[in-house]
Design a protein around this motif. Sequence first.
Motif, PDB file in Angstrom:
ATOM      1  N   SER A 156       1.645 -37.933 -26.460  1.00 48.91           N
ATOM      2  CA  SER A 156       0.461 -37.078 -26.423  1.00 48.91           C
ATOM      3  C   SER A 156       0.856 -35.614 -26.630  1.00 48.91           C
ATOM      4  N   ASN A 157       1.930 -35.188 -25.987  1.00 53.29           N
ATOM      5  CA  ASN A 157       2.441 -33.823 -26.172  1.00 53.29           C
ATOM      6  C   ASN A 157       2.832 -33.582 -27.625  1.00 53.29           C
ATOM      7  N   ILE A 158       3.481 -34.576 -28.233  1.00 50.71           N
ATOM      8  CA  ILE A 158       3.885 -34.464 -29.638  1.00 50.71           C
ATOM      9  C   ILE A 158       2.652 -34.322 -30.524  1.00 50.71           C
ATOM     10  N   ASP A 159       1.632 -35.151 -30.294  1.00 50.82           N
ATOM     11  CA  ASP A 159       0.391 -35.034 -31.061  1.00 50.82           C
ATOM     12  C   ASP A 159      -0.179 -33.618 -30.945  1.00 50.82           C
ATOM     13  N   ASN A 160      -0.213 -33.080 -29.738  1.00 54.41           N
ATOM     14  CA  ASN A 160      -0.771 -31.740 -29.510  1.00 54.41           C
ATOM     15  C   ASN A 160       0.046 -30.651 -30.190  1.00 54.41           C
ATOM     16  N   LEU A 161       1.366 -30.734 -30.100  1.00 56.41           N
ATOM     17  CA  LEU A 161       2.216 -29.724 -30.737  1.00 56.41           C
ATOM     18  C   LEU A 161       2.114 -29.790 -32.254  1.00 56.41           C
ATOM     19  N   LEU A 162       2.092 -30.996 -32.801  1.00 60.27           N
ATOM     20  CA  LEU A 162       1.962 -31.130 -34.259  1.00 60.27           C
ATOM     21  C   LEU A 162       0.617 -30.576 -34.719  1.00 60.27           C
ATOM     22  N   LYS A 163      -0.433 -30.805 -33.948  1.00 57.16           N
ATOM     23  CA  LYS A 163      -1.753 -30.264 -34.291  1.00 57.16           C
ATOM     24  C   LYS A 163      -1.724 -28.739 -34.281  1.00 57.16           C
ATOM     25  N   LYS A 164      -1.106 -28.143 -33.258  1.00 58.93           N
ATOM     26  CA  LYS A 164      -0.978 -26.677 -33.199  1.00 58.93           C
ATOM     27  C   LYS A 164      -0.230 -26.136 -34.416  1.00 58.93           C
ATOM     28  N   ALA A 165       0.724 -26.925 -34.906  1.00 59.66           N
ATOM     29  CA  ALA A 165       1.530 -26.496 -36.050  1.00 59.66           C
ATOM     30  C   ALA A 165       0.825 -26.746 -37.381  1.00 59.66           C
ATOM     31  N   GLY A 166      -0.266 -27.519 -37.356  1.00 63.37           N
ATOM     32  CA  GLY A 166      -0.980 -27.831 -38.589  1.00 63.37           C
ATOM     33  C   GLY A 166      -0.520 -29.121 -39.237  1.00 63.37           C
ATOM     34  N   SER A 167      -0.022 -30.048 -38.438  1.00 66.99           N
ATOM     35  CA  SER A 167       0.491 -31.309 -38.959  1.00 66.99           C
ATOM     36  C   SER A 167      -0.003 -32.454 -38.078  1.00 66.99           C
ATOM     37  N   ASP A 192      14.990 -38.137 -12.687  1.00 70.61           N
ATOM     38  CA  ASP A 192      13.587 -38.543 -12.735  1.00 70.61           C
ATOM     39  C   ASP A 192      13.035 -38.624 -14.152  1.00 70.61           C
ATOM     40  N   TYR A 193      13.755 -38.076 -15.119  1.00 73.08           N
ATOM     41  CA  TYR A 193      13.360 -38.212 -16.522  1.00 73.08           C
ATOM     42  C   TYR A 193      14.000 -39.475 -17.068  1.00 73.08           C
ATOM     43  N   LEU A 194      13.196 -40.338 -17.639  1.00 74.53           N
ATOM     44  CA  LEU A 194      13.692 -41.593 -18.201  1.00 74.53           C
ATOM     45  C   LEU A 194      13.723 -41.578 -19.726  1.00 74.53           C
ATOM     46  N   VAL A 195      12.898 -40.720 -20.328  1.00 70.41           N
ATOM     47  CA  VAL A 195      12.743 -40.677 -21.792  1.00 70.41           C
ATOM     48  C   VAL A 195      12.656 -39.227 -22.247  1.00 70.41           C
ATOM     49  N   GLU A 196      13.313 -38.923 -23.362  1.00 74.01           N
ATOM     50  CA  GLU A 196      13.137 -37.632 -24.043  1.00 74.01           C
ATOM     51  C   GLU A 196      13.071 -37.912 -25.536  1.00 74.01           C
ATOM     52  N   ILE A 197      12.089 -37.301 -26.204  1.00 72.40           N
ATOM     53  CA  ILE A 197      11.901 -37.539 -27.634  1.00 72.40           C
ATOM     54  C   ILE A 197      11.901 -36.206 -28.369  1.00 72.40           C
ATOM     55  N   ILE A 198      12.659 -36.168 -29.468  1.00 73.77           N
ATOM     56  CA  ILE A 198      12.796 -34.987 -30.310  1.00 73.77           C
ATOM     57  C   ILE A 198      12.263 -35.349 -31.701  1.00 73.77           C
ATOM     58  N   ILE A 199      11.452 -34.474 -32.268  1.00 69.40           N
ATOM     59  CA  ILE A 199      10.774 -34.753 -33.542  1.00 69.40           C
ATOM     60  C   ILE A 199      11.064 -33.641 -34.553  1.00 69.40           C
ATOM     61  N   VAL A 200      11.246 -34.039 -35.812  1.00 76.53           N
ATOM     62  CA  VAL A 200      11.230 -33.127 -36.950  1.00 76.53           C
ATOM     63  C   VAL A 200      10.134 -33.642 -37.882  1.00 76.53           C
ATOM     64  N   ALA A 201       9.239 -32.744 -38.302  1.00 74.74           N
ATOM     65  CA  ALA A 201       8.105 -33.160 -39.133  1.00 74.74           C
ATOM     66  C   ALA A 201       7.863 -32.156 -40.256  1.00 74.74           C
ATOM     67  N   ALA A 202       7.133 -32.599 -41.255  1.00 71.50           N
ATOM     68  CA  ALA A 202       6.706 -31.719 -42.351  1.00 71.50           C
ATOM     69  C   ALA A 202       5.338 -31.128 -42.010  1.00 71.50           C
ATOM     70  N   LEU A 203       5.059 -29.971 -42.599  1.00 73.71           N
ATOM     71  CA  LEU A 203       3.727 -29.379 -42.428  1.00 73.71           C
ATOM     72  C   LEU A 203       2.694 -30.185 -43.197  1.00 73.71           C
TER      73      LEU A 203
END
Length: 115
Positions: free
Chosen positions: A45-56, A104-115
């Motif tokens: 959900s955070n990734i969706d929100n950040l990509l939207k802020k970036a225009g992707s 307490d953190y079990l998962v971390e995800i890093i993304i690279v995307a195109a605009l």
Amino acid sequence: MTTITRIDPGSRMSQAVIHNETIYLAGQVGVPGESAAAQTATILSNIDNLLKKAGSDKTKILQTTIWLASMDDFQEMNTVWDAWVDLKNPPTRACGEAKLATPDYLVEIIIVAAL
């Protein structure tokens, strides 16, 4: 002149940086202490929100790196990931086990995307 756009910058890091039509997201984590599935859902959900802020959006994700505190959570994380990922535009992906910032953190995800 090179343009660099920083999204949600803080004193230590930005949540996303855009450079040359490419978006680099900081490692995203969920709510400490929740299950791997719940943390993954929050992260996506955070990734969706950040990509939207970036225009992707998730259809333009190029590369994903997933860190799990334990590979025992691989299937649980994948169940959430598989329901979220765009099946027509799947990114490259690597997943491994690593000691994360706190136990307490079990998962971390890093993304690279195109605009």
